[in-house]
Design an enzyme around this catalytic site. Sequence first.
Site, short mmCIF file in Angstrom:
data_model
loop_
_atom_site.label_atom_id
_atom_site.label_comp_id
_atom_site.label_asym_id
_atom_site.label_seq_id
_atom_site.Cartn_x
_atom_site.Cartn_y
_atom_site.Cartn_z
N SER A 7 0.85 -1.19 0.00
CA SER A 7 0.00 0.00 0.00
C SER A 7 0.89 1.24 0.00
O SER A 7 2.07 1.17 0.37
CB SER A 7 -0.95 0.00 1.20
N GLU A 9 1.04 5.53 0.83
CA GLU A 9 0.41 6.65 1.56
C GLU A 9 0.76 7.99 0.91
O GLU A 9 1.92 8.23 0.58
CB GLU A 9 0.92 6.61 3.01
N GLY A 99 -3.67 11.29 16.20
CA GLY A 99 -3.11 12.54 15.68
C GLY A 99 -2.18 13.14 16.71
O GLY A 99 -2.19 12.75 17.88
N ASP A 100 -1.35 14.07 16.26
CA ASP A 100 -0.43 14.73 17.19
C ASP A 100 -1.12 15.95 17.78
O ASP A 100 -1.78 16.70 17.06
CB ASP A 100 0.87 15.11 16.48
N LYS A 156 -6.31 -0.94 21.10
CA LYS A 156 -6.87 -0.54 19.80
C LYS A 156 -7.37 -1.76 19.04
O LYS A 156 -8.40 -1.73 18.36
CB LYS A 156 -5.81 0.19 18.97
N GLN A 203 15.52 16.27 6.00
CA GLN A 203 14.09 16.03 6.19
C GLN A 203 13.86 14.77 7.04
O GLN A 203 13.04 14.76 7.96
CB GLN A 203 13.49 15.85 4.79
N PHE A 207 11.84 14.54 10.62
CA PHE A 207 10.69 13.64 10.85
C PHE A 207 10.99 12.71 12.02
O PHE A 207 10.15 12.47 12.87
CB PHE A 207 10.44 12.73 9.64
N HIS A 257 3.96 -1.00 3.64
CA HIS A 257 3.20 0.23 3.43
C HIS A 257 4.23 1.35 3.24
O HIS A 257 5.02 1.61 4.14
CB HIS A 257 2.32 0.52 4.66
C1 LIG Z 1 0.70 4.56 9.74
C2 LIG Z 1 0.59 5.91 10.39
C3 LIG Z 1 -0.20 6.90 9.81
C4 LIG Z 1 -0.34 8.16 10.39
N1 LIG Z 1 -1.14 9.10 9.80
C5 LIG Z 1 -1.38 10.27 10.41
C6 LIG Z 1 -2.31 11.22 9.87
O1 LIG Z 1 -2.88 11.02 8.80
N2 LIG Z 1 -2.52 12.37 10.55
C7 LIG Z 1 -1.90 12.63 11.76
O2 LIG Z 1 -2.15 13.70 12.33
N3 LIG Z 1 -1.01 11.76 12.28
C8 LIG Z 1 -0.75 10.59 11.65
N4 LIG Z 1 0.13 9.69 12.20
C9 LIG Z 1 0.85 10.05 13.43
C10 LIG Z 1 0.04 9.72 14.69
O3 LIG Z 1 -1.13 10.49 14.73
C11 LIG Z 1 0.93 10.03 15.89
O4 LIG Z 1 1.96 9.09 15.98
C12 LIG Z 1 0.22 10.23 17.21
O5 LIG Z 1 1.13 10.84 18.12
C13 LIG Z 1 -0.27 8.93 17.84
O6 LIG Z 1 -1.34 8.42 17.16
P1 LIG Z 1 -1.92 6.98 17.55
O7 LIG Z 1 -3.13 6.76 16.75
O8 LIG Z 1 -0.87 5.95 17.53
O9 LIG Z 1 -2.33 7.29 19.07
P2 LIG Z 1 -2.62 6.39 20.32
O10 LIG Z 1 -2.79 4.97 19.98
O11 LIG Z 1 -3.73 7.08 21.04
O12 LIG Z 1 -1.27 6.51 21.17
C14 LIG Z 1 -0.68 7.77 21.47
C15 LIG Z 1 0.12 7.69 22.76
O13 LIG Z 1 -0.79 7.54 23.87
C16 LIG Z 1 -0.55 6.33 24.56
N5 LIG Z 1 -1.87 5.76 24.84
C17 LIG Z 1 -2.70 5.15 23.95
N6 LIG Z 1 -3.84 4.76 24.54
C18 LIG Z 1 -3.74 5.16 25.85
C19 LIG Z 1 -4.61 5.07 26.95
N7 LIG Z 1 -5.81 4.49 26.84
N8 LIG Z 1 -4.17 5.61 28.13
C20 LIG Z 1 -2.97 6.20 28.26
N9 LIG Z 1 -2.09 6.31 27.22
C21 LIG Z 1 -2.47 5.80 26.03
C22 LIG Z 1 0.28 5.46 23.63
O14 LIG Z 1 1.10 4.55 24.36
C23 LIG Z 1 1.07 6.50 22.88
O15 LIG Z 1 2.18 6.90 23.60
C24 LIG Z 1 0.33 8.43 11.62
C25 LIG Z 1 1.14 7.45 12.21
C26 LIG Z 1 1.28 6.20 11.61
C27 LIG Z 1 2.15 5.17 12.25
#
Ligand SMILES: Cc1cc2nc3c(=O)[nH]c(=O)nc-3n(C[C@H](O)[C@H](O)[C@H](O)COP(=O)(O)OP(=O)(O)OC[C@H]3O[C@@H](n4cnc5c(N)ncnc54)[C@H](O)[C@@H]3O)c2cc1C
Length: 279
Positions: A7, A9, A99-100, A156, A203, A207, A257
């Site tokens: 895939s 991105e 998301g961040d 998740k 870059q 990142f 990916h």
């Molecule tokens: C394949 C991929 C695609 C991405 N695409 C995008 C995008 O399109 N847009 C964007 O903005 N960002 C994107 N990101 C970046 C991502 O949003 C960031 O890495 C973000 O900081 C974490 O997202 P997550 O979904 O993993 O969060 P989570 O799974 O919520 O985790 C974030 C942090 O919180 C902790 N955590 C999770 N659940 C809990 C809980 N219940 N209690 C306490 N702590 C917890 C985790 O250990 C981790 O440290 C992408 C990352 C990847 C790997």
Amino acid sequence: MSHPVISFEFFPPKTAEGIAKLRETRKQLAQLKPKFFSVTFGAGGSTRDRTMDTVLEIQNEGYEAAPHISCISSSKEEISALLDEYRAKNIRHLVALRGDVPSGEVSAGDFRHANELVAFIRRETGDWFEIEVAAYPEFHPESSSASADLKHFKAKVDAGADSAITQYFYNADAYFRFMDQCGALGIKVPVVPGIMPIYNFTQLSRFSSVCGADIPRWLRLRLQDYADDMPSLRSFGMDVVTDLCEQLLEGGAPGLHFYTLNQAGIISTILQRLALPAA
Ligand SMILES: Cc1cc2nc3c(=O)[nH]c(=O)nc-3n(C[C@H](O)[C@H](O)[C@H](O)COP(=O)(O)OP(=O)(O)OC[C@H]3O[C@@H](n4cnc5c(N)ncnc54)[C@H](O)[C@@H]3O)c2cc1C
């Protein structure tokens, strides 16, 4: 080796020129028979319309498109409306993320973590969407420990994710050890390695410092040596990434990916070199 799931991105382009360039990139990458193209989503919905437009264009060209959805700073109503829109357009595949957190952000919206988003999507839409989530073989930079991060990844999956895509890494062992730990926790979903081709050292360093991906010392020093010599840097980077992909697939990774940065050339060469079995 069975045919791995490939895939690609993209990020949603901002300008007419970017849109035209992405069409060309897509045409080239489509020849490599990916399962789907995914499109990123700016935290807080900043790219909502551009992500939607890009996804619909991909779908109209006859390819499977998977929009990313990030939930940070969003309300349940906003996410619900977005899901309704995707369903109405017959989009059936999502990458669900937290998301961040934008700097200076005070209100984080209705969702704190991606597991809450996945649970919400399942509650609202049942099995309509195939849901991917993010995984971190080198662990997420905010995680308090490796075991806590794994536990959060499992949450998740338990909330209903079908599969995962990893953050990029250059150390195949990190992936294999992560997979062993997932196995020990009973996580059975496919976890596809995210692959970042090496385009540009500055870059890549930027990142990596944000997302916590490690650039091993040997690689960093070699890349630094090529600072002013782009063709050599790219050629060396292609060798490194092709070798990484080979190790991952030989070790049982279910697919690859690619983070394309909307470019096709280096990835096409890497995949040609890998000479994967026919789909
Ligand atoms: C394949 C991929 C695609 C991405 N695409 C995008 C995008 O399109 N847009 C964007 O903005 N960002 C994107 N990101 C970046 C991502 O949003 C960031 O890495 C973000 O900081 C974490 O997202 P997550 O979904 O993993 O969060 P989570 O799974 O919520 O985790 C974030 C942090 O919180 C902790 N955590 C999770 N659940 C809990 C809980 N219940 N209690 C306490 N702590 C917890 C985790 O250990 C981790 O440290 C992408 C990352 C990847 C790997």
